[in-house]
Enzyme design. Sequence first.
Site, PDB file in Angstrom:
ATOM      1  N   HIS A 139       0.869  -1.178   0.000  1.00 54.70           N
ATOM      2  CA  HIS A 139       0.000   0.000   0.000  1.00 54.70           C
ATOM      3  C   HIS A 139       0.905   1.227   0.000  1.00 54.70           C
ATOM      4  O   HIS A 139       1.647   1.441   0.957  1.00 54.70           O
ATOM      5  CB  HIS A 139      -0.905  -0.002   1.233  1.00 54.70           C
ATOM      6  CG  HIS A 139      -1.826  -1.183   1.274  1.00 54.70           C
ATOM      7  ND1 HIS A 139      -3.109  -1.144   0.749  1.00 54.70           N
ATOM      8  CD2 HIS A 139      -1.666  -2.445   1.740  1.00 54.70           C
ATOM      9  CE1 HIS A 139      -3.687  -2.336   0.918  1.00 54.70           C
ATOM     10  NE2 HIS A 139      -2.833  -3.140   1.510  1.00 54.70           N
ATOM     11  N   LEU A 140       0.857   2.004  -1.081  1.00 55.53           N
ATOM     12  CA  LEU A 140       1.741   3.174  -1.173  1.00 55.53           C
ATOM     13  C   LEU A 140       1.030   4.470  -0.783  1.00 55.53           C
ATOM     14  O   LEU A 140       1.658   5.503  -0.677  1.00 55.53           O
ATOM     15  CB  LEU A 140       2.340   3.283  -2.582  1.00 55.53           C
ATOM     16  CG  LEU A 140       3.243   2.108  -2.994  1.00 55.53           C
ATOM     17  CD1 LEU A 140       3.835   2.348  -4.381  1.00 55.53           C
ATOM     18  CD2 LEU A 140       4.356   1.869  -1.986  1.00 55.53           C
ATOM     19  N   ASP A 191      -8.980  -4.847  -2.511  1.00 55.67           N
ATOM     20  CA  ASP A 191      -8.277  -5.098  -1.243  1.00 55.67           C
ATOM     21  C   ASP A 191      -8.489  -3.983  -0.222  1.00 55.67           C
ATOM     22  O   ASP A 191      -8.618  -2.818  -0.549  1.00 55.67           O
ATOM     23  CB  ASP A 191      -6.777  -5.273  -1.455  1.00 55.67           C
ATOM     24  CG  ASP A 191      -6.080  -5.681  -0.163  1.00 55.67           C
ATOM     25  OD1 ASP A 191      -6.507  -6.668   0.450  1.00 55.67           O
ATOM     26  OD2 ASP A 191      -5.136  -4.991   0.245  1.00 55.67           O
ATOM     27  N   HIS A 211      -9.041 -10.160  -1.112  1.00 49.81           N
ATOM     28  CA  HIS A 211      -8.922 -10.063   0.346  1.00 49.81           C
ATOM     29  C   HIS A 211     -10.124 -10.845   0.873  1.00 49.81           C
ATOM     30  O   HIS A 211     -11.235 -10.329   0.914  1.00 49.81           O
ATOM     31  CB  HIS A 211      -8.979  -8.579   0.707  1.00 49.81           C
ATOM     32  CG  HIS A 211      -9.195  -8.244   2.149  1.00 49.81           C
ATOM     33  ND1 HIS A 211      -8.325  -7.449   2.850  1.00 49.81           N
ATOM     34  CD2 HIS A 211     -10.186  -8.550   3.004  1.00 49.81           C
ATOM     35  CE1 HIS A 211      -8.782  -7.299   4.090  1.00 49.81           C
ATOM     36  NE2 HIS A 211      -9.909  -7.946   4.208  1.00 49.81           N
ATOM     37  N   ASP A 234       2.205  -7.194   2.360  1.00 52.31           N
ATOM     38  CA  ASP A 234       1.039  -6.395   2.779  1.00 52.31           C
ATOM     39  C   ASP A 234       1.503  -5.149   3.537  1.00 52.31           C
ATOM     40  O   ASP A 234       0.927  -4.773   4.563  1.00 52.31           O
ATOM     41  CB  ASP A 234       0.060  -7.230   3.618  1.00 52.31           C
ATOM     42  CG  ASP A 234      -1.277  -6.528   3.807  1.00 52.31           C
ATOM     43  OD1 ASP A 234      -1.516  -5.491   3.154  1.00 52.31           O
ATOM     44  OD2 ASP A 234      -2.088  -7.007   4.620  1.00 52.31           O
TER      45      ASP A 234
HETATM   46 ZN   LIG Z   1      -6.201  -7.029   2.454  1.00 55.43          ZN
END
Ligand SMILES: [Zn+2]
Length: 431
Positions: free
Chosen positions: A63-64, A153, A180, A309
């Site tokens: 996750h950026l 997600d 997810h 993650d």
């Molecule tokens: Zn997730």
Amino acid sequence: MNLLLKNGRVVDPANGRDGEFDVLIVDGAIARVGRDLPAEGAEVLEITRGWVVTPGLIDIHVHLREPGQEHKETVATGAASAVAGGFTAVACMPNTDPVNDHAGITQFILKKAAEAKLARVYPIGAVSLGSKGEQLAELGEQKAAGCVAFTDDGRPVATALLMRRALEYAGMLGVPIVNHCEDPSLKGDGVAHEGYHASALGLRGIPGVAESLMVERDVSLAELTGGHVHIAHMSARQSLRAVRAGKARGVNVTCEVAPHHFTLTDAALEGPPKYDTNLKMNPPLREAADRDAMLEGIADGSVDVIATDHAPHHADEKMLEFDRAPFGIVGLETAVPIVCDRLLHAGKISWGRFVELLSVNPARVFHLPGGSLSEGAPADVTVIAPDTRVTVSAAALKSKSKNTPFDGWELRGAVAATIVGGQVVYRHTAS
Ligand SMILES: [Zn+2]
């Protein structure tokens, strides 16, 4: 500038190599791999005895946070964290603000990544508009803009019908749907794994079956449609059983496990310190039987990929009661030391399997370039110092966020250098 990596132990399972070789890099590509190669004007990088040269590591679940949550991370700081962790490429999740559900956002992320000139960044698009689970996003346009996979997600793909349509559409495009997996009704407002420790601590539980029910749904839908489903951050032993069963009957299902899920269990919630919000992630840390199942799947090949993650959150956001703090921890810079220490040195996996889990298979699952040191391939290379001892320091992370449960951990195994397109973008400095 050209580069000759001299005398490293090259582990390149795609080409059946594991031994001492030189790697010559010319114009950003692998020119030759062989013994006693002449430098031919290239800069020589003498590899220390015992160090390992692998195809660039690829993390397909990060996750950026950009656009929209730049106080947690940006594409540039996330890419810096990636290369410090030995990753030459990452795939970034669409739960930004706004959600990456159209080409303009994909192009924006790619522009930021090009400016940062560190790791390669592959955007993952949303399955549904706004990841709301209602209307399918324009997957074709998004793929054309550069998306390599699709997911909602942060949330599951909401309904079986939406998942079916997504698998059909993505199947035609030749890309996976990443899910997810979590049944919302069973997850409820749970914050920790349902079991002894959550009960003892008075935390609301999330059973492993909340995950595996949806894994079973998705395996069945992949079977129905012929599409490819990739199970994100698998944590429950029942999910692994469903994946194995699917694979055994030829369903196109792959899965990943995050380092925290094969390292920690819910017992850690007892502390000290108790209620550490850096142990709060979704899916939650599960019980020992689940962790052991993940280790077994990693060793026997049922698990395809290790992905971090990486989920940065600001310290102020994590400094809430356990119930209210956001889910997630950073992971890019701790993955290699953990995998070296807990899997390699522990004798659970070989170097060949290490490279499969962190490079070959991530490339294969998302159809990315990389995963090998074949002649002519882009020169993305990771150099690992397996015996170098590191003490994880949250404060020293390149990521903008410091939310790691591994602060202070002493681990054996470090990233020595990261090379992207023939450029050395990270070098370990002895502390
Ligand atoms: Zn997730």
